[in-house]
Enzyme design. Structure first.
Site, PDB file in Angstrom:
ATOM      1  N   GLN A 293    -119.646  40.791  -3.068  1.00  0.00           N
ATOM      2  CA  GLN A 293    -118.883  40.065  -4.078  1.00  0.00           C
ATOM      3  C   GLN A 293    -117.642  39.466  -3.444  1.00  0.00           C
ATOM      4  OE1 GLN A 293    -115.764  41.532  -5.341  1.00  0.00           O
ATOM      5  NE2 GLN A 293    -115.321  39.719  -6.559  1.00  0.00           N
TER       6      GLN A 293
ATOM      7  N   GLY B 288    -120.751  49.069 -14.070  1.00  0.00           N
ATOM      8  CA  GLY B 288    -119.588  49.399 -13.258  1.00  0.00           C
ATOM      9  C   GLY B 288    -118.931  50.704 -13.649  1.00  0.00           C
ATOM     10  N   ARG B 289    -118.235  50.709 -14.785  1.00  0.00           N
ATOM     11  CA  ARG B 289    -117.509  51.911 -15.193  1.00  0.00           C
ATOM     12  C   ARG B 289    -118.405  53.141 -15.271  1.00  0.00           C
ATOM     13  NH1 ARG B 289    -114.717  48.083 -18.476  1.00  0.00           N
ATOM     14  NH2 ARG B 289    -112.425  48.185 -18.265  1.00  0.00           N
TER      15      ARG B 289
ATOM     16  N   LYS C  68    -120.155  34.990 -11.047  1.00  0.00           N
ATOM     17  CA  LYS C  68    -119.799  36.058 -11.994  1.00  0.00           C
ATOM     18  C   LYS C  68    -118.502  35.702 -12.719  1.00  0.00           C
ATOM     19  CE  LYS C  68    -118.757  41.054 -12.039  1.00  0.00           C
ATOM     20  NZ  LYS C  68    -117.364  41.004 -12.515  1.00  0.00           N
TER      21      LYS C  68
ATOM     22  N   ILE D 230    -121.329  48.201 -21.049  1.00  0.00           N
ATOM     23  CA  ILE D 230    -122.570  48.972 -20.959  1.00  0.00           C
ATOM     24  C   ILE D 230    -122.269  50.429 -20.628  1.00  0.00           C
ATOM     25  CG2 ILE D 230    -124.703  49.267 -19.636  1.00  0.00           C
ATOM     26  CD1 ILE D 230    -124.689  46.199 -19.274  1.00  0.00           C
TER      27      ILE D 230
ATOM     28  N   SER E 169    -117.479  45.077  -3.237  1.00  0.00           N
ATOM     29  CA  SER E 169    -116.393  44.181  -3.621  1.00  0.00           C
ATOM     30  C   SER E 169    -115.547  43.751  -2.427  1.00  0.00           C
ATOM     31  CB  SER E 169    -115.489  44.876  -4.642  1.00  0.00           C
ATOM     32  OG  SER E 169    -114.310  44.137  -4.879  1.00  0.00           O
TER      33      SER E 169
ATOM     34  N   ASP F 170    -122.811  41.503 -18.079  1.00  0.00           N
ATOM     35  CA  ASP F 170    -121.925  42.538 -17.551  1.00  0.00           C
ATOM     36  C   ASP F 170    -120.831  42.805 -18.578  1.00  0.00           C
ATOM     37  OD1 ASP F 170    -120.305  44.062 -15.508  1.00  0.00           O
ATOM     38  OD2 ASP F 170    -118.987  42.334 -15.766  1.00  0.00           O
TER      39      ASP F 170
ATOM     40  N   TYR G 192    -106.850  53.322 -14.380  1.00  0.00           N
ATOM     41  CA  TYR G 192    -107.236  52.097 -13.677  1.00  0.00           C
ATOM     42  C   TYR G 192    -108.712  51.790 -13.928  1.00  0.00           C
ATOM     43  CZ  TYR G 192    -108.587  48.776 -10.160  1.00  0.00           C
ATOM     44  OH  TYR G 192    -109.128  47.674  -9.546  1.00  0.00           O
TER      45      TYR G 192
ATOM     46  N   HIS H  89    -115.087  40.285 -17.102  1.00  0.00           N
ATOM     47  CA  HIS H  89    -114.458  41.198 -16.139  1.00  0.00           C
ATOM     48  C   HIS H  89    -114.183  42.565 -16.767  1.00  0.00           C
ATOM     49  CE1 HIS H  89    -112.809  40.627 -11.969  1.00  0.00           C
ATOM     50  NE2 HIS H  89    -112.337  41.832 -12.231  1.00  0.00           N
TER      51      HIS H  89
ATOM     52  N   TYR I 251    -114.070  37.189  -3.735  1.00  0.00           N
ATOM     53  CA  TYR I 251    -112.979  36.451  -4.358  1.00  0.00           C
ATOM     54  C   TYR I 251    -112.536  35.398  -3.344  1.00  0.00           C
ATOM     55  CZ  TYR I 251    -112.353  40.263  -7.773  1.00  0.00           C
ATOM     56  OH  TYR I 251    -112.524  41.187  -8.763  1.00  0.00           O
TER      57      TYR I 251
ATOM     58  N   ARG J 261    -102.877  44.337 -17.096  1.00  0.00           N
ATOM     59  CA  ARG J 261    -103.486  45.656 -17.323  1.00  0.00           C
ATOM     60  C   ARG J 261    -102.356  46.655 -17.570  1.00  0.00           C
ATOM     61  NH1 ARG J 261    -107.811  44.884 -12.310  1.00  0.00           N
ATOM     62  NH2 ARG J 261    -108.470  42.799 -12.992  1.00  0.00           N
TER      63      ARG J 261
ATOM     64  N   ARG K  96    -110.816  43.111 -18.395  1.00  0.00           N
ATOM     65  CA  ARG K  96    -109.652  43.401 -17.563  1.00  0.00           C
ATOM     66  C   ARG K  96    -108.836  42.167 -17.197  1.00  0.00           C
ATOM     67  NH1 ARG K  96    -110.194  48.385 -15.104  1.00  0.00           N
ATOM     68  NH2 ARG K  96    -109.391  47.779 -13.061  1.00  0.00           N
TER      69      ARG K  96
ATOM     70  N   THR L  98    -116.895  35.717  -7.813  1.00  0.00           N
ATOM     71  CA  THR L  98    -116.194  36.014  -9.062  1.00  0.00           C
ATOM     72  C   THR L  98    -115.167  34.923  -9.318  1.00  0.00           C
ATOM     73  OG1 THR L  98    -116.541  38.396  -8.852  1.00  0.00           O
ATOM     74  CG2 THR L  98    -114.733  37.680 -10.263  1.00  0.00           C
TER      75      THR L  98
END
Length: 405
Positions: A160, A356-357, A278, A336, A138, A333, A56, A302, A162, A197, A305, A188
């Site tokens: 953030q 992020g990751r 974003k 990176i 988030s 973003d 994920y 994103h 939605y 995904r 994703r 976002t």
């Protein structure tokens, strides 16, 4: 022919070179001590997390070409150093939306964070607080707006958002964030529906993870993760009561595909703080949202994703900068994985980056200490890259220092 004369080493000579590393008792610290790059943290995270959870975080949409291209773009960057510069001291700080950040990046908003590690969002916020960088919570976080504010009261916190089909629910979240001291709202805009995904589909990932025969077998290989999941607070969302379906079903149920520029105007009137959009993937959209009152745009697909084969952020950055014309900040973003990547983005005109990751790999590898290790790795790489480029501050960076081959 010359014969080498040999002798037995003296005990004192052996003592100088036989110096084993001290054994670290704490297993988490022992693991993290062997992590010298974000890739090392990713390797540790993969070993310690169930496959569905790791995938994920690690995966992207469809064939994952967008994610691959984002990383390849950074790999194609060629640095051009300047020499004979005094770089004994370097300044890594950057003004982001009117406030100074110790580093030119923020911890990006990520959903379901307590699924990666039970310490979750509070652990990330505390690291950001100590580091002096922003952290974005988030809408799909697994810790409430209030709990994160309590965990890191002095952190620079962003929220953030939605936009849901239920506008009143979104309005409530925005108001709660304002009341808890969050100073920036990230809207976002690239999720009208959930992306395909495929790793999640094949793994049958649900939120929270279901204990099927497949996951039970996988759990036997990752007992610590399951133990932490089952012996801490239940994995629920901070912004809705409950959910027992897949990630894609959740996104398609909650998020509003009718989101448009009028909603941005509504949000600008509702939110008194800084507003960032974003998910910008088109220069014309960047210009439009700035005209409607956004303080910054984030060039992002994103993390690959959503729409596969979407524009690559680093390659799109110059066009967005030209469209915005300095009327708002432009961040980057996606893709990176090192401090050098961040320096490349700043040199090419980005005001800041979202990561992020990279920190999620740290979280999975060792909880809060793993996030701290991820930050330290990025910090070290940023300082080293600046020194090797011959720059003493981020303001000295220009595209002459880093171009895409």
């Amino acid at each position: 022919m010359v014969t080498t004369k040999r002798r037995l080493p003296r005990p004192a000579e052996l003592a100088e070179i036989l110096r084993p590393k001290p054994f670290v008792l704490n297993p988490t610290e022992r693991r993290l001590a062997n992590a010298h790059t974000i890739a090392d943290l990713r390797t540790i995270a993969r070993k310690r997390s169930p496959r569905a959870v790791f995938d994920y975080t690690d995966g992207a949409a469809e064939l994952e070409d967008s994610l691959l291209r984002a990383r390849q773009a950074f790999r194609r960057v060629e640095f051009q150093p300047r020499v004979l510069r005094d770089v004994s001291e370097v300044d890594t700080s950057k003004e982001i939306l009117g406030k100074r950040s110790a580093m030119p990046f923020a911890f990006a908003p990520t959903g379901f964070t307590r699924m990666m590690n039970h310490e979750g969002e509070p652990a990330v916020a505390r690291v950001a607080e100590r580091a002096g960088i922003p952290y974005a919570l988030s809408t799909m976080g697994t810790t409430s707006i209030e709990a994160v504010a309590e965990a890191a009261p002095n952190a620079r916190k962003w929220f953030q958002l939605y936009v849901w089909r239920d506008r009143e629910a979104g309005k409530d979240l925005v108001q709660r964030a304002g009341e808890c001291g969050y100073d920036t709202l990230l809207l976002t805009v690239d999720v009208p529906v959930g992306g395909a995904r495929m790793r999640d589909v094949r793994n049958g990932l649900t939120i929270p993870p279901a204990l099927t025969l497949k996951t039970f077998a996988d759990g036997a290989m990752h007992p610590a993760w399951w133990f932490n999941l089952l012996t801490t607070e239940p994995l629920t969302f901070a912004s809705l009561t409950s959910w027992n379906g897949t990630v894609a079903e959740l996104l398609n149920t909650l998020f509003d595909p009718a989101l448009n520029f009028d909603d941005l105007s509504w949000l600008r009137e509702l939110w008194p703080g800084k507003l960032v959009v974003k998910g910008i993937q088109n220069p014309a959209d960047a210009r439009e949202v700035i005209k409607l009152g956004a303080d910054a745009v984030i060039v992002s697909n994103h993390g690959g994703r959503q729409l596969d084969r979407a524009p690559t952020p680093l390659e799109l950055l110059p066009q967005v900068l030209q469209a915005v014309e300095g009327d708002g900040e432009v961040w980057l973003d996606g893709g990176i994985l090192s401090g050098a990547d961040i320096i490349a983005a700043i040199a090419n005109g980005a005001d800041a980056c979202l990561v992020g990751r990279a920190y999620l790999y740290g979280l999975m590898a060792g909880g809060e200490r793993g996030v701290q290790r991820a930050y330290e790795i990025l910090q070290t790489e940023i300082v080293r890259t600046m020194r090797l480029l011959g720059v003493r501050s981020l303001g000295e960076l220009t595209s002459s220092h880093a171009h895409i081959r």
